[in-house]
Design a protein around this motif. Structure first.
Motif, short mmCIF file in Angstrom:
data_model
loop_
_atom_site.label_atom_id
_atom_site.label_comp_id
_atom_site.label_asym_id
_atom_site.label_seq_id
_atom_site.Cartn_x
_atom_site.Cartn_y
_atom_site.Cartn_z
N LEU A 103 0.82 -1.21 0.00
CA LEU A 103 0.00 0.00 0.00
C LEU A 103 0.86 1.26 0.00
O LEU A 103 0.55 2.24 -0.68
N MET A 104 1.94 1.23 0.76
CA MET A 104 2.81 2.42 0.82
C MET A 104 3.46 2.70 -0.52
O MET A 104 3.52 3.84 -0.97
N PHE A 105 3.95 1.64 -1.17
CA PHE A 105 4.57 1.87 -2.47
C PHE A 105 3.53 2.27 -3.52
O PHE A 105 3.82 3.09 -4.40
N ALA A 106 2.34 1.73 -3.41
CA ALA A 106 1.29 2.09 -4.36
C ALA A 106 0.85 3.54 -4.19
O ALA A 106 0.57 4.23 -5.17
N SER A 107 0.80 4.00 -2.95
CA SER A 107 0.34 5.37 -2.67
C SER A 107 1.43 6.40 -2.76
O SER A 107 1.17 7.60 -2.90
N GLY A 108 2.69 5.96 -2.65
CA GLY A 108 3.80 6.90 -2.64
C GLY A 108 4.07 7.49 -1.27
O GLY A 108 4.97 8.32 -1.12
N ASP A 109 3.32 7.08 -0.26
CA ASP A 109 3.52 7.57 1.11
C ASP A 109 4.52 6.66 1.80
O ASP A 109 4.17 5.70 2.46
N LEU A 110 5.81 6.98 1.61
CA LEU A 110 6.88 6.08 2.02
C LEU A 110 7.67 6.64 3.20
O LEU A 110 7.80 7.86 3.35
N PRO A 111 8.22 5.76 4.02
CA PRO A 111 9.06 6.21 5.13
C PRO A 111 10.45 6.61 4.62
O PRO A 111 10.77 6.45 3.43
N ASP A 112 11.28 7.08 5.53
CA ASP A 112 12.67 7.35 5.16
C ASP A 112 13.46 6.05 5.06
O ASP A 112 14.47 6.01 4.35
N MET A 113 13.01 5.02 5.76
CA MET A 113 13.73 3.74 5.72
C MET A 113 12.81 2.60 6.14
O MET A 113 11.98 2.76 7.04
N PHE A 114 12.98 1.46 5.48
CA PHE A 114 12.34 0.21 5.90
C PHE A 114 13.38 -0.55 6.71
O PHE A 114 14.36 -1.06 6.15
N LEU A 115 13.19 -0.62 8.02
CA LEU A 115 14.13 -1.37 8.84
C LEU A 115 14.00 -2.87 8.58
O LEU A 115 14.95 -3.62 8.78
N GLU A 116 12.85 -3.31 8.13
CA GLU A 116 12.63 -4.70 7.76
C GLU A 116 11.45 -4.77 6.80
O GLU A 116 10.85 -3.76 6.45
N GLY A 117 11.11 -6.00 6.38
CA GLY A 117 9.91 -6.20 5.56
C GLY A 117 10.17 -6.49 4.10
O GLY A 117 9.26 -6.89 3.38
N LEU A 118 11.42 -6.28 3.64
CA LEU A 118 11.75 -6.53 2.24
C LEU A 118 12.89 -7.53 2.16
O LEU A 118 13.67 -7.68 3.11
#
Length: 538
Positions: A103-118
C-alpha cells in the motif's frame, strides 16, 4: 522468539536484468550523495548525528505482544538522546507487513527507511522502478560498522549485492546457532514418565503418546478433560508455533521463507500441491477428530495459546514453539524438545529455513527520502554490537548485563513476567542482529537447550538438497508471478485450515489441484524453474 519474523514473502526472487536500473540509478552513479537538509546541520562522524533535532520515519513490524510504544523504551530513548534523531515508527503487524508495504509503495507515502519487511530481490525490484536507492556508497561514507561486517563476513557481500553490482539493503545475522530451525515440538517430560513412555522418535509413537495424554489425568485435577495433548497456531499467525514441523514426516520441507517452493530431482515443486502435503493434512485432521489437537489451534492467536500454556497446573501435553518459554512461560521447564519424527514411509525431515542465518533486506531507503545520510548513520549506530544487543533485549540494567570479564548476560525477567514478554516490553526485540557474531554472551538455558537439540537431533535431517536457493527473475517473469501467486497462496491457506478442522481432503483433493492449475500454478512453477536454471547456468 528470535525470528527473522513470521511473514509471507511476495516472492522468493525478483527482477534480475541490471539494465532495467540504468534509468533508476543514474542520479546515484557519480558517487555524490544527496546532501541532507541544511537546517538539521548533519555531522558525518561522531555524535550527535544532527545538531538540530530531526525526525526519521522508519517502518518496522510488531509482534502482538509488543504493546509498549517503542519510543518509551529506555534503549530507544538513549539512542535518541545520543543521536538527536527521533524515530517516527511506522508499524504493521509482523505477519502482515507485505500488505502495508504494498500500500505504501502504491500510494507513494513512504518512510525514510524500511528497517525490515523486504528481501534483497524485492529491494532491487523497487529500485528498478526508481523507488529505492542504492546505498553502497552511503555505507562506505557513513557506516563503518556495517561496512566492517560486510568486509569481514564471508559471503555477506554476495548475499547483499544485486545483479547490477549495487547494494540496496543491509543485513541480519541469525542471533543463535539454531536460528534456521524455528518450529520445535516440546513434550511434557513428567507426563511422559507418568505414562511410561520416552521421547518419541516416530510419528506412530507420538500418536500413541497423544492418546495417553488425552485419556489419563496427568496434571492432578481429577479429570483428563482439561488436558490438551497437542497445541499450536496456524502458521499465518506465527510460523514458529505452527504445524510446519510435522510435514517433514511425510517428505515435504514446507519452507515458508521460500513460499513453499522446493527442489525435487532438480525440478521446482510447490509442496502444497504434493502428496506429502495431502498426507500431512489428513494426519492432522485425524488428530483433530480424535480430540488430540487443540480444537482452537487454527483460530487462536499467540496470546490465547500463551494463556493456556501458562496455566497451573500445566494443561499441554505437547506444543510447538520457538523456545519452551515462549508459549509456556515458567511451565517451560517441564518440557523437552522432540526431534524430527519418522513418518509411515520412512521420511524424517527437519522444517529448515536456511535463509534465517544470514539474510539481507534491512535498511532499505526509498528515493523519496531526503534524509538518506541521516538514516544510514542512525542505522550504523544500532548495528554496533553493544547497542545491538540492547535493541534486542533491553538496556543495560534492564535486559542485559555486561560482566567484569566482558561477557554479556541476558538478565532474568521480573517475578511473574515471562522472559519473552519482558523482552518485548523492554526492547524492539528484532532489530537487524549483529551481536552474536562478535560478543560473548552467556546464553540462557532455553538457548542452550535449543542449540543442543539442533546439534544432536536435527542436523542429520536438514533437507539440504531440497532447499530452494535465492535467485532473481526477469522483470516479465516477476510481474507474471506477482499476478498469480497471492491468489494461489490465499486459496491454499483457506483449504489447509478448513481440511484440518473439517476433513474431506481426500474427496476434494482432485478439485483443489484443478483449481490451482486454473489459477496459474503451472506458470508459477515454470517461472521459478527458469530462475533456478538461470542461477545454475552462471
Amino acid at each position: 522468539m528470535y525470528c527473522n519474523h513470521t511473514r509471507t514473502t511476495r516472492g522468493v526472487a525478483i527482477v534480475a536484468l541490471a539494465l532495467l536500473l540504468v534509468g533508476a540509478t543514474t542520479a546515484f552513479a557519480g558517487g555524490a550523495a544527496q546532501q541532507p537538509a541544511a537546517a538539521v546541520d548533519f555531522n558525518a562522524t561522531g555524535f550527535p548525528i544532527t545538531n538540530q533535532p530531526t525526525t526519521l520515519k522508519v517502518f518496522f513490524g510488531l509482534l502482538p505482544e509488543q504493546t509498549v510504544p517503542l519510543n518509551r523504551m529506555t534503549i530507544v530513548r538513549q539512542i535518541q538522546e545520543r543521536t538527536n534523531v527521533e524515530i517516527d515508527w511506522v508499524t504493521a503487524p509482523a505477519n502482515d507487513m507485505d500488505t502495508r508495504i504494498n500500500l505504501m509503495f502504491a500510494s507513494g507515502d513512504l518512510p525514510d527507511m524500511f528497517l525490515e519487511g523486504l528481501s534483497v530481490p524485492q529491494a532491487f525490484a523497487y529500485a528498478a522502478q526508481g523507488l529505492v536507492r542504492p546505498i553502497d556508497e552511503l555505507l562506505e561514507q557513513y557506516a563503518p560498522t556495517i561496512t566492517g561486517f560486510i568486509d569481514t563476513t564471508p559471503g555477506l557481500r554476495e548475499v547483499l549485492t544485486s545483479p547490477d553490482g549495487r547494494i540496496y539493503s543491509t543485513f541480519n545475522f541469525g542471533n543463535a546457532y539454531h536460528q534456521d530451525l524455528g518450529n520445535m515440538l516440546y513434550i511434557n517430560r513428567e507426563w511422559l514418565a507418568a505414562v511410561g513412555r520416552e521421547i518419541p522418535t516416530t510419528l506412530d509413537e507420538y500418536y500413541e503418546i497423544l492418546q495417553l495424554f488425552k485419556s489419563r489425568d496427568l496434571n492432578g485435577t481429577g479429570s483428563a478433560a482439561d488436558q490438551i495433548p497437542l497445541s499450536l497456531v496456524f502458521y499465518t499467525r506465527n510460523v514458529n508455533w505452527s504445524d510446519l514441523g510435522f510435514f517433514g514426516s511425510f517428505g515435504v520441507q514446507m519452507d515458508q521463507g521460500a513460499d513453499f517452493f522446493a527442489v525435487e530431482n532438480d525440478r521446482v515443486v510447490w509442496e502444497p500441491a504434493t502428496e506429502g502435503f495431502k498426507n500431512t493434512i489428513a494426519w492432522l485432521n485425524k488428530l483433530h477428530r480424535e480430540g488430540l489437537l487443540d480444537p482452537e489451534a487454527y483460530i487462536q492467536d499467540r496470546g490465547q495459546m500463551q494463556a493456556k500454556g501458562n496455566q497451573v497446573p500445566p494443561i499441554f501435553g505437547s506444543y510447538v514453539s520457538w523456545f519452551s518459554i515462549n508459549v509456556a512461560g515458567q511451565n517451560g521447564r517441564f518440557y523437552d524438545i522432540v526431534g524430527p519424527l519418522e513418518g509411515p514411509d520412512g521420511h524424517r525431515m527437519a522444517n529448515w529455513h536456511p535463509r534465517a542465518m544470514m539474510n539481507g533486506g534491512r535498511g532499505v531507503i526509498p528515493t523519496s527520502s531526503n534524509k538518506a545520510e541521516i538514516a544510514i548513520r542512525w542505522l550504523d549506530h544500532i548495528y554496533e554490537p553493544e547497542i545491538n544487543i540492547q535493541m534486542a533485549y533491553g538496556a543495560f540494567g534492564e535486559g542485559v548485563e555486561k560482566t567484569a570479564d566482558g561477557t554479556y548476560r541476558i538478565l532474568p525477567p521480573p517475578e511473574g513476567v515471562s522472559a519473552e514478554l519482558h523482552r518485548m516490553t523492554a526492547s524492539p526485540h528484532h532489530p537487524p542482529m549483529t551481536f552474536p557474531q562478535v560478543l560473548t554472551t552467556e546464553d540462557p538455558q532455553h538457548f542452550q537447550d535449543k542449540d543442543r537439540a539442533k546439534r544432536e537431533l536435527f542436523l542429520p535431517y536438514l533437507p539440504v538438497d531440497r532447499a530452494l536457493p535465492v535467485f532473481y527473475l526477469t522483470q516479465a517473469d516477476q510481474e507474471q508471478f506477482d499476478a498469480i501467486f497471492p491468489d494461489l497462496l490465499s486459496y491454499m491457506q483457506q483449504k489447509w485450515a478448513e481440511w484440518v478442522t473439517n476433513g474431506r481432503i481426500d474427496q476434494e483433493w482432485a478439485e483443489y489441484l484443478r483449481r490451482l492449475d486454473q489459477m496459474g500454478l503451472p506458470q508459477a512453477i515454470a517461472i521459478q524453474q527458469r530462475g533456478l536454471d538461470n542461477l545454475r547456468s552462471r
